[in-house]
Design a protein around this motif. Sequence first.
Motif, PDB file in Angstrom:
ATOM      1  N   GLU A 326       0.785  -1.206  -0.104  1.00  0.00           N
ATOM      2  CA  GLU A 326       0.017   0.166   0.136  1.00  0.00           C
ATOM      3  C   GLU A 326       0.841   1.231  -0.143  1.00  0.00           C
ATOM      4  OE1 GLU A 326      -2.009  -2.766   3.044  1.00  0.00           O
ATOM      5  OE2 GLU A 326      -0.311  -2.472   2.196  1.00  0.00           O
ATOM      6  N   LEU A 327       1.906   1.430   0.765  1.00  0.00           N
ATOM      7  CA  LEU A 327       2.786   2.458   0.996  1.00  0.00           C
ATOM      8  C   LEU A 327       3.443   2.643  -0.315  1.00  0.00           C
ATOM      9  CD1 LEU A 327       3.984   4.741   2.506  1.00  0.00           C
ATOM     10  CD2 LEU A 327       5.760   3.318   3.411  1.00  0.00           C
ATOM     11  N   GLN A 328       3.981   1.648  -1.056  1.00  0.00           N
ATOM     12  CA  GLN A 328       4.595   1.709  -2.344  1.00  0.00           C
ATOM     13  C   GLN A 328       3.683   2.368  -3.570  1.00  0.00           C
ATOM     14  OE1 GLN A 328       6.236  -1.909  -2.999  1.00  0.00           O
ATOM     15  NE2 GLN A 328       8.391  -1.284  -2.694  1.00  0.00           N
ATOM     16  N   ALA A 329       2.228   1.873  -3.316  1.00  0.00           N
ATOM     17  CA  ALA A 329       1.318   2.415  -4.411  1.00  0.00           C
ATOM     18  C   ALA A 329       1.019   3.608  -3.988  1.00  0.00           C
ATOM     19  CB  ALA A 329       0.190   1.296  -4.218  1.00  0.00           C
ATOM     20  N   THR A 330       0.885   4.039  -2.951  1.00  0.00           N
ATOM     21  CA  THR A 330       0.473   5.510  -2.599  1.00  0.00           C
ATOM     22  C   THR A 330       1.662   6.492  -2.990  1.00  0.00           C
ATOM     23  OG1 THR A 330      -1.103   4.810  -0.699  1.00  0.00           O
ATOM     24  CG2 THR A 330      -0.133   7.127  -0.605  1.00  0.00           C
ATOM     25  N   CYS A 331       2.873   6.166  -2.575  1.00  0.00           N
ATOM     26  CA  CYS A 331       3.905   6.997  -3.098  1.00  0.00           C
ATOM     27  C   CYS A 331       4.030   7.188  -4.582  1.00  0.00           C
ATOM     28  CB  CYS A 331       5.243   6.263  -2.316  1.00  0.00           C
ATOM     29  SG  CYS A 331       5.268   6.692  -0.702  1.00  0.00           S
ATOM     30  N   ALA A 332       3.638   6.079  -5.143  1.00  0.00           N
ATOM     31  CA  ALA A 332       3.824   6.052  -6.785  1.00  0.00           C
ATOM     32  C   ALA A 332       2.805   7.206  -7.330  1.00  0.00           C
ATOM     33  CB  ALA A 332       3.783   4.550  -7.548  1.00  0.00           C
ATOM     34  N   ARG A 333       1.731   6.921  -6.641  1.00  0.00           N
ATOM     35  CA  ARG A 333       0.596   7.820  -7.192  1.00  0.00           C
ATOM     36  C   ARG A 333       0.870   9.273  -6.814  1.00  0.00           C
ATOM     37  NH1 ARG A 333      -4.959   6.999  -4.514  1.00  0.00           N
ATOM     38  NH2 ARG A 333      -5.260   8.468  -6.274  1.00  0.00           N
ATOM     39  N   LEU A 334       1.579   9.521  -5.688  1.00  0.00           N
ATOM     40  CA  LEU A 334       2.001  10.913  -5.151  1.00  0.00           C
ATOM     41  C   LEU A 334       3.222  11.334  -6.312  1.00  0.00           C
ATOM     42  CD1 LEU A 334       2.161  10.715  -1.427  1.00  0.00           C
ATOM     43  CD2 LEU A 334       0.763  12.113  -2.677  1.00  0.00           C
ATOM     44  N   GLU A 335       3.899  10.399  -6.564  1.00  0.00           N
ATOM     45  CA  GLU A 335       5.044  11.106  -7.710  1.00  0.00           C
ATOM     46  C   GLU A 335       4.378  11.301  -9.042  1.00  0.00           C
ATOM     47  OE1 GLU A 335       9.271   9.391  -9.042  1.00  0.00           O
ATOM     48  OE2 GLU A 335       7.986   7.896  -8.098  1.00  0.00           O
ATOM     49  N   GLU A 336       3.401  10.663  -9.372  1.00  0.00           N
ATOM     50  CA  GLU A 336       2.953  10.727 -10.690  1.00  0.00           C
ATOM     51  C   GLU A 336       2.044  11.996 -10.648  1.00  0.00           C
ATOM     52  OE1 GLU A 336       0.107   7.655 -11.792  1.00  0.00           O
ATOM     53  OE2 GLU A 336       1.738   6.279 -12.108  1.00  0.00           O
ATOM     54  N   GLU A 337       1.334  12.508  -9.536  1.00  0.00           N
ATOM     55  CA  GLU A 337       0.557  13.611  -9.391  1.00  0.00           C
ATOM     56  C   GLU A 337       1.506  14.818  -9.260  1.00  0.00           C
ATOM     57  OE1 GLU A 337      -2.870  15.819  -9.158  1.00  0.00           O
ATOM     58  OE2 GLU A 337      -2.920  13.562  -9.394  1.00  0.00           O
ATOM     59  N   ARG A 338       2.746  14.687  -8.884  1.00  0.00           N
ATOM     60  CA  ARG A 338       3.705  15.678  -8.636  1.00  0.00           C
ATOM     61  C   ARG A 338       3.798  16.646  -9.765  1.00  0.00           C
ATOM     62  NH1 ARG A 338       9.864  14.630  -7.684  1.00  0.00           N
ATOM     63  NH2 ARG A 338      10.550  16.895  -7.207  1.00  0.00           N
ATOM     64  N   LEU A 339       3.897  15.933 -11.024  1.00  0.00           N
ATOM     65  CA  LEU A 339       4.341  16.442 -12.311  1.00  0.00           C
ATOM     66  C   LEU A 339       3.150  17.250 -12.686  1.00  0.00           C
ATOM     67  CD1 LEU A 339       5.798  13.245 -14.038  1.00  0.00           C
ATOM     68  CD2 LEU A 339       7.125  15.112 -12.595  1.00  0.00           C
ATOM     69  N   LEU A 340       2.021  17.140 -12.100  1.00  0.00           N
ATOM     70  CA  LEU A 340       0.956  18.197 -12.670  1.00  0.00           C
ATOM     71  C   LEU A 340       0.719  19.263 -11.883  1.00  0.00           C
ATOM     72  CD1 LEU A 340      -1.912  15.317 -12.898  1.00  0.00           C
ATOM     73  CD2 LEU A 340      -0.121  15.999 -14.672  1.00  0.00           C
ATOM     74  N   HIS A 341       1.520  19.505 -10.896  1.00  0.00           N
ATOM     75  CA  HIS A 341       1.575  20.762  -9.919  1.00  0.00           C
ATOM     76  C   HIS A 341       2.687  21.794 -10.000  1.00  0.00           C
ATOM     77  CE1 HIS A 341      -2.332  19.281  -7.988  1.00  0.00           C
ATOM     78  NE2 HIS A 341      -1.543  17.936  -8.164  1.00  0.00           N
ATOM     79  N   ASP A 342       2.219  22.938  -9.920  1.00  0.00           N
ATOM     80  CA  ASP A 342       3.486  23.840  -9.794  1.00  0.00           C
ATOM     81  C   ASP A 342       4.242  23.703  -8.600  1.00  0.00           C
ATOM     82  OD1 ASP A 342       2.686  24.979 -12.244  1.00  0.00           O
ATOM     83  OD2 ASP A 342       1.722  26.783 -11.002  1.00  0.00           O
ATOM     84  N   GLY A 343       5.540  23.694  -8.401  1.00  0.00           N
ATOM     85  CA  GLY A 343       6.232  23.577  -7.110  1.00  0.00           C
ATOM     86  C   GLY A 343       6.592  21.988  -7.272  1.00  0.00           C
ATOM     87  N   ARG A 344       5.797  21.131  -7.691  1.00  0.00           N
ATOM     88  CA  ARG A 344       6.349  19.826  -7.772  1.00  0.00           C
ATOM     89  C   ARG A 344       6.819  19.266  -6.075  1.00  0.00           C
ATOM     90  NH1 ARG A 344       8.722  18.521 -13.902  1.00  0.00           N
ATOM     91  NH2 ARG A 344       6.854  19.544 -14.892  1.00  0.00           N
ATOM     92  N   LYS A 345       6.236  19.458  -5.267  1.00  0.00           N
ATOM     93  CA  LYS A 345       6.694  19.148  -4.009  1.00  0.00           C
ATOM     94  C   LYS A 345       6.725  17.551  -3.914  1.00  0.00           C
ATOM     95  CE  LYS A 345       4.981  22.909  -1.066  1.00  0.00           C
ATOM     96  NZ  LYS A 345       4.358  23.452   0.050  1.00  0.00           N
ATOM     97  N   ALA A 346       7.894  17.190  -3.378  1.00  0.00           N
ATOM     98  CA  ALA A 346       8.074  15.611  -3.179  1.00  0.00           C
ATOM     99  C   ALA A 346       7.369  14.916  -2.116  1.00  0.00           C
ATOM    100  CB  ALA A 346       9.527  15.651  -2.849  1.00  0.00           C
ATOM    101  N   TYR A 347       6.053  15.019  -2.176  1.00  0.00           N
ATOM    102  CA  TYR A 347       5.076  14.415  -1.158  1.00  0.00           C
ATOM    103  C   TYR A 347       5.495  12.881  -1.109  1.00  0.00           C
ATOM    104  CZ  TYR A 347       2.376  18.587  -0.352  1.00  0.00           C
ATOM    105  OH  TYR A 347       2.093  19.824  -0.142  1.00  0.00           O
TER     106      TYR A 347
END
Length: 437
Positions: A326-347
Motif C-alpha cells: 500500500e505504501l509503495q502504491a501511494t507513493c507512486a501515485r504521489l510521484e505521478e501527481e507531483r508532475l501536474l502541480h506547480d512547485g512539484r513538492k516531493a510528497y
Amino acid sequence: MAQERYFSETLFPELEPLSIEVRPERSGTFADNLSLPVHRWFRYPAGFSALWVRQLLQRERDRGRRRVLDPFCGTGTVPLEAEYAGPEAVGLEAHPFLVRVAEAKLHWREEASLLRRAASDLVALARRLPPIAEEPSELLLRCYRPETLQRLRQLLRAWQEQVSAWPATLSALLWLALAAILRPCASVGTAQWQDVLPSKTKAQVADPFEAFLSRVELMADDMSCWQRQARDGKGRILRGDARTCEGVPAGWAELVITSPPYANDYDYADATRLELCFFGEIERWRDLQPAVRRHLIRSCTQHVSALVQETDQLLANPLLAPLQPELQATCARLEEERLLHDGRKAYHTMIAAYFLDMARSWQALRRVTAVGGLVCPVIGDSAPYGIHVPVEEWLGRLALANGFHSWRFEPLRARNVKWQNRKHRVLLQEGLLWIEG
C-alpha cells in the motif's frame, strides 16, 4: 488480521470514559491551554489539551501506571501535567528551542517574588543601556518598528549581562518571558502557523518593557497558583530523538502520551524562526536545516529535498515491510501527481521518510515501554495532493509489527472542513490511537 479486529471495542474493555469533563473534539488541540496556568506562558499550537492529559494521567495513576513518557514533548505539556497530577514523567524533544521552553516551564516552583524582583531589575538595567549598534537580521527588520526592536534587544542585552547573577531557574524564567513577548510586540502579522505576514499590520503594538513586566506578572501569579494546588510529581525534559529514545531505560514507561508530527507538510523548524533569529541561533532561513530540521521527524517536504532520488531506497527498508504494497502504491501515485502541480513538492519522498521515521519510533517505544503499558498518541491523517494517507491504520500496523499487542483508533474531530481555500476535498480526521503493550 481483519481491520474490524483493530477497531474492536473488546480489545479495550477497561478504557471507560474519563471522569473530568473535557470536550472530546478539543483533546487534540492546544486551544484550551491558552487560558491554563503555566501552559499559557508560551504560545505553541502544535500540541494537545493539557486538561485531557491531566484526566488521563489521573485515571491511569489510579490503575498503577505512574511512569509516563512523551517522546514528542514539544513545550512540555505532559511533563508539566505529571508534576501537577503526581506521576513521574520524562519528555523527549528534538527541537532545541522547544527543549529550552519546556525546561523553563518546569521551574514553576521558583519563588514568585524573586522572579518579580529580578524582572524589575532587568528592565531598569535595559532602560539604562545605550542603543544596540549591531545590525539586526532582515527578518527582525521586517517584523518590528525600530524603537520596538531596540527595546527588545536592550532587554536581551540586559539579560545576557545579568544571567550569571541569578540562579539558573530565574534566568530561564526571564528568558522565557522575553521569548513569549516577541510576537505580541511585532508590528506585522506573526501568526504561529506562518512566519511573517507583512501585509497584515497592527494598529497598536505592545511596548516591550511593559509587555515583559506584564508577562512576568502573569507567570508569577501562575506559579503561586500551582504551588498551592499541585501534587509533588516529577517531570524531566531530555533533548533526544523519538527514533531512539536514548536516555530512557528499557521497560521504564508504563504510560506513553504523545502527539507526533503530522504528515501534513508543516515545517516545525520554521515555526520558531522569528525566535531563533532574535536570540542569535540562526541568521537566515537556510540556517534552519543544520540548526533544527536535521533533528526532526521528516514530516515536511523541506526535510527531504535532498532525498528525492533515494525514495525507492527508503521504501525498501525492512522496517516498512508491514505497510507494503500500500505504501509503495501511494507513493507512486504521489510521484505521478507531483508532475501536474506547480512547485512539484516531493510528497512521495516525504511520506516514505515519515513512515520510516515513525517505524523507528515504534521500535524504540517498544524497547522503553513496560509489558502491559498503554500508549496513546494523538494523530491526524493526511491527503497531500488530495491522495489520502491512512495514517492511523499504518501507524497501528507498525506498532503491531514492533511487538505491541493491539490498536484501535478513536476519532475526535473532523479536519479540513473550515477553510474555503483548502487545496482538496478529502475529509480528514484527528483522534486517539490506543495501543496496548
